[in-house]
Design a protein around this motif. Structure first.
Motif, PDB file in Angstrom:
ATOM      1  N   GLU A  29     -31.852  28.869  12.322  1.00 47.77           N
ATOM      2  CA  GLU A  29     -30.925  29.038  13.442  1.00 47.77           C
ATOM      3  C   GLU A  29     -30.894  30.497  13.871  1.00 47.77           C
ATOM      4  O   GLU A  29     -31.025  31.407  13.059  1.00 47.77           O
ATOM      5  CB  GLU A  29     -29.531  28.606  12.994  1.00 47.77           C
ATOM      6  CG  GLU A  29     -28.471  28.714  14.045  1.00 47.77           C
ATOM      7  CD  GLU A  29     -27.100  28.297  13.517  1.00 47.77           C
ATOM      8  OE1 GLU A  29     -26.154  28.407  14.309  1.00 47.77           O
ATOM      9  OE2 GLU A  29     -26.973  27.887  12.356  1.00 47.77           O
ATOM     10  N   ILE A  30     -30.703  30.693  15.156  1.00 52.25           N
ATOM     11  CA  ILE A  30     -30.527  32.037  15.694  1.00 52.25           C
ATOM     12  C   ILE A  30     -29.643  31.931  16.929  1.00 52.25           C
ATOM     13  O   ILE A  30     -29.728  30.949  17.676  1.00 52.25           O
ATOM     14  CB  ILE A  30     -31.870  32.717  16.019  1.00 52.25           C
ATOM     15  CG1 ILE A  30     -31.662  34.195  16.323  1.00 52.25           C
ATOM     16  CG2 ILE A  30     -32.606  32.002  17.137  1.00 52.25           C
ATOM     17  CD1 ILE A  30     -32.922  35.014  16.255  1.00 52.25           C
ATOM     18  N   VAL A  31     -28.794  32.912  17.106  1.00 52.33           N
ATOM     19  CA  VAL A  31     -27.960  32.975  18.305  1.00 52.33           C
ATOM     20  C   VAL A  31     -28.519  34.106  19.165  1.00 52.33           C
ATOM     21  O   VAL A  31     -28.606  35.252  18.722  1.00 52.33           O
ATOM     22  CB  VAL A  31     -26.478  33.230  17.956  1.00 52.33           C
ATOM     23  CG1 VAL A  31     -25.660  33.415  19.216  1.00 52.33           C
ATOM     24  CG2 VAL A  31     -25.936  32.082  17.116  1.00 52.33           C
ATOM     25  N   ILE A  32     -28.906  33.768  20.363  1.00 52.40           N
ATOM     26  CA  ILE A  32     -29.478  34.751  21.281  1.00 52.40           C
ATOM     27  C   ILE A  32     -28.329  35.514  21.938  1.00 52.40           C
ATOM     28  O   ILE A  32     -27.461  34.913  22.569  1.00 52.40           O
ATOM     29  CB  ILE A  32     -30.376  34.063  22.322  1.00 52.40           C
ATOM     30  CG1 ILE A  32     -31.528  33.356  21.582  1.00 52.40           C
ATOM     31  CG2 ILE A  32     -30.906  35.054  23.339  1.00 52.40           C
ATOM     32  CD1 ILE A  32     -32.342  32.426  22.427  1.00 52.40           C
ATOM     33  N   PRO A  33     -28.323  36.839  21.789  1.00 50.86           N
ATOM     34  CA  PRO A  33     -27.222  37.650  22.328  1.00 50.86           C
ATOM     35  C   PRO A  33     -27.118  37.595  23.855  1.00 50.86           C
ATOM     36  O   PRO A  33     -28.107  37.332  24.553  1.00 50.86           O
ATOM     37  CB  PRO A  33     -27.556  39.069  21.855  1.00 50.86           C
ATOM     38  CG  PRO A  33     -28.487  38.890  20.712  1.00 50.86           C
ATOM     39  CD  PRO A  33     -29.271  37.647  21.025  1.00 50.86           C
ATOM     40  N   SER A  55     -38.704  25.375  10.759  1.00 45.68           N
ATOM     41  CA  SER A  55     -37.430  24.830  10.270  1.00 45.68           C
ATOM     42  C   SER A  55     -36.346  24.767  11.337  1.00 45.68           C
ATOM     43  O   SER A  55     -35.278  24.207  11.101  1.00 45.68           O
ATOM     44  CB  SER A  55     -36.928  25.666   9.083  1.00 45.68           C
ATOM     45  OG  SER A  55     -37.837  25.568   8.010  1.00 45.68           O
ATOM     46  N   MET A  56     -36.612  25.339  12.496  1.00 42.92           N
ATOM     47  CA  MET A  56     -35.619  25.346  13.570  1.00 42.92           C
ATOM     48  C   MET A  56     -35.525  23.943  14.173  1.00 42.92           C
ATOM     49  O   MET A  56     -36.511  23.403  14.648  1.00 42.92           O
ATOM     50  CB  MET A  56     -36.020  26.377  14.630  1.00 42.92           C
ATOM     51  CG  MET A  56     -34.933  26.658  15.634  1.00 42.92           C
ATOM     52  SD  MET A  56     -35.400  27.934  16.838  1.00 42.92           S
ATOM     53  CE  MET A  56     -35.609  29.353  15.795  1.00 42.92           C
ATOM     54  N   GLY A  57     -34.323  23.382  14.129  1.00 46.36           N
ATOM     55  CA  GLY A  57     -34.134  22.023  14.628  1.00 46.36           C
ATOM     56  C   GLY A  57     -33.458  21.949  15.986  1.00 46.36           C
ATOM     57  O   GLY A  57     -33.580  20.957  16.695  1.00 46.36           O
ATOM     58  N   CYS A  95     -43.060  24.727  16.857  1.00 49.23           N
ATOM     59  CA  CYS A  95     -41.758  24.479  16.216  1.00 49.23           C
ATOM     60  C   CYS A  95     -41.620  22.967  16.060  1.00 49.23           C
ATOM     61  O   CYS A  95     -40.884  22.311  16.796  1.00 49.23           O
ATOM     62  CB  CYS A  95     -40.627  25.068  17.051  1.00 49.23           C
ATOM     63  SG  CYS A  95     -40.656  26.855  17.149  1.00 49.23           S
ATOM     64  N   GLU A  96     -42.332  22.446  15.091  1.00 46.42           N
ATOM     65  CA  GLU A  96     -42.516  21.006  14.971  1.00 46.42           C
ATOM     66  C   GLU A  96     -41.244  20.217  14.676  1.00 46.42           C
ATOM     67  O   GLU A  96     -41.198  19.015  14.907  1.00 46.42           O
ATOM     68  CB  GLU A  96     -43.583  20.692  13.927  1.00 46.42           C
ATOM     69  CG  GLU A  96     -43.295  21.259  12.556  1.00 46.42           C
ATOM     70  CD  GLU A  96     -44.478  21.144  11.611  1.00 46.42           C
ATOM     71  OE1 GLU A  96     -44.224  20.874  10.429  1.00 46.42           O
ATOM     72  OE2 GLU A  96     -45.618  21.334  12.054  1.00 46.42           O
ATOM     73  N   ASN A  97     -40.206  20.850  14.182  1.00 44.28           N
ATOM     74  CA  ASN A  97     -38.944  20.152  13.915  1.00 44.28           C
ATOM     75  C   ASN A  97     -37.879  20.406  14.974  1.00 44.28           C
ATOM     76  O   ASN A  97     -36.738  19.968  14.805  1.00 44.28           O
ATOM     77  CB  ASN A  97     -38.421  20.531  12.525  1.00 44.28           C
ATOM     78  CG  ASN A  97     -39.304  19.972  11.433  1.00 44.28           C
ATOM     79  OD1 ASN A  97     -39.589  18.782  11.418  1.00 44.28           O
ATOM     80  ND2 ASN A  97     -39.773  20.828  10.543  1.00 44.28           N
ATOM     81  N   LEU A  98     -38.254  21.081  16.028  1.00 40.38           N
ATOM     82  CA  LEU A  98     -37.303  21.365  17.109  1.00 40.38           C
ATOM     83  C   LEU A  98     -37.047  20.080  17.889  1.00 40.38           C
ATOM     84  O   LEU A  98     -37.905  19.604  18.627  1.00 40.38           O
ATOM     85  CB  LEU A  98     -37.861  22.459  18.026  1.00 40.38           C
ATOM     86  CG  LEU A  98     -36.925  23.017  19.085  1.00 40.38           C
ATOM     87  CD1 LEU A  98     -35.675  23.627  18.454  1.00 40.38           C
ATOM     88  CD2 LEU A  98     -37.648  24.059  19.919  1.00 40.38           C
ATOM     89  N   GLU A  99     -35.861  19.512  17.676  1.00 43.06           N
ATOM     90  CA  GLU A  99     -35.522  18.232  18.289  1.00 43.06           C
ATOM     91  C   GLU A  99     -34.603  18.366  19.492  1.00 43.06           C
ATOM     92  O   GLU A  99     -34.607  17.505  20.369  1.00 43.06           O
ATOM     93  CB  GLU A  99     -34.875  17.311  17.254  1.00 43.06           C
ATOM     94  CG  GLU A  99     -35.835  16.906  16.156  1.00 43.06           C
ATOM     95  CD  GLU A  99     -35.195  15.974  15.145  1.00 43.06           C
ATOM     96  OE1 GLU A  99     -34.010  15.583  15.330  1.00 43.06           O
ATOM     97  OE2 GLU A  99     -35.872  15.636  14.161  1.00 43.06           O
ATOM     98  N   LYS A 100     -33.793  19.430  19.525  1.00 34.84           N
ATOM     99  CA  LYS A 100     -32.844  19.600  20.620  1.00 34.84           C
ATOM    100  C   LYS A 100     -32.975  21.001  21.201  1.00 34.84           C
ATOM    101  O   LYS A 100     -32.906  21.996  20.481  1.00 34.84           O
ATOM    102  CB  LYS A 100     -31.405  19.388  20.153  1.00 34.84           C
ATOM    103  CG  LYS A 100     -31.082  17.970  19.772  1.00 34.84           C
ATOM    104  CD  LYS A 100     -29.626  17.832  19.426  1.00 34.84           C
ATOM    105  CE  LYS A 100     -29.308  16.395  19.031  1.00 34.84           C
ATOM    106  NZ  LYS A 100     -27.891  16.243  18.691  1.00 34.84           N
ATOM    107  N   VAL A 101     -33.137  21.045  22.522  1.00 37.70           N
ATOM    108  CA  VAL A 101     -33.208  22.315  23.254  1.00 37.70           C
ATOM    109  C   VAL A 101     -32.160  22.231  24.354  1.00 37.70           C
ATOM    110  O   VAL A 101     -32.177  21.300  25.162  1.00 37.70           O
ATOM    111  CB  VAL A 101     -34.603  22.547  23.861  1.00 37.70           C
ATOM    112  CG1 VAL A 101     -34.629  23.826  24.666  1.00 37.70           C
ATOM    113  CG2 VAL A 101     -35.661  22.573  22.767  1.00 37.70           C
TER     114      VAL A 101
END
Length: 127
Positions: free
Chosen positions: A64-68, A84-86, A105-111
């Motif tokens: 997880e990361i929060v973009i400023p 690992s980013m989902g 980002c193979e586990n990225l399910e929600k954008v």
């Protein structure tokens, strides 16, 4: 106080697991944390304005990361191969997402994108 994390400053550091970028830092340099495969969590202060190309490339454990709020552009390969980013929230301040920013980002399910995106590059979420 320093205002920049330099190009490849922490690149490949396997000892980084959790890291808090100091307040006042404005620039995360190109590939600053690339290949830090054990990095799970990184906290960016609101002072960050620029995240360099490939800054978190191949941080396979980053969840997880929060973009400023001052960041306007997500550059090429910034989060490529962050396996690992989902889920990622793209805040209103981001206007541009460059090519292959989230490649592999193979586990990225929600954008979560906003209506404020002006430019979306090629293969941004490929793989």
């Amino acid at each position: 106080m320093f205002t920049e994390i330099k190009k490849r400053q922490y690149g490949g550091d396997q000892n980084l697991v959790d890291y808090t970028v100091p307040n006042g830092v404005k620039i995360i340099g190109q590939e600053a944390f690339a290949n830090c495969t054990n990095l799970c969590t990184i906290w960016l202060p609101e002072s960050v304005e620029v995240i360099g190309k490939g800054a978190f490339f191949n941080c396979t454990s980053l969840e997880e990361i929060v973009i400023p709020p001052k960041v306007k552009c997500i550059k090429e390969h910034t989060f490529a191969y962050c396996e690992s980013m989902g889920e990622i929230f793209i805040p209103d301040n981001v206007e541009t997402i460059e090519d292959v920013a989230f490649l592999g980002c193979e586990n990225l399910e929600k954008v979560h994108l906003t209506e404020y995106i002006v430019s979306l590059g090629k293969s941004v979420f490929y793989g």
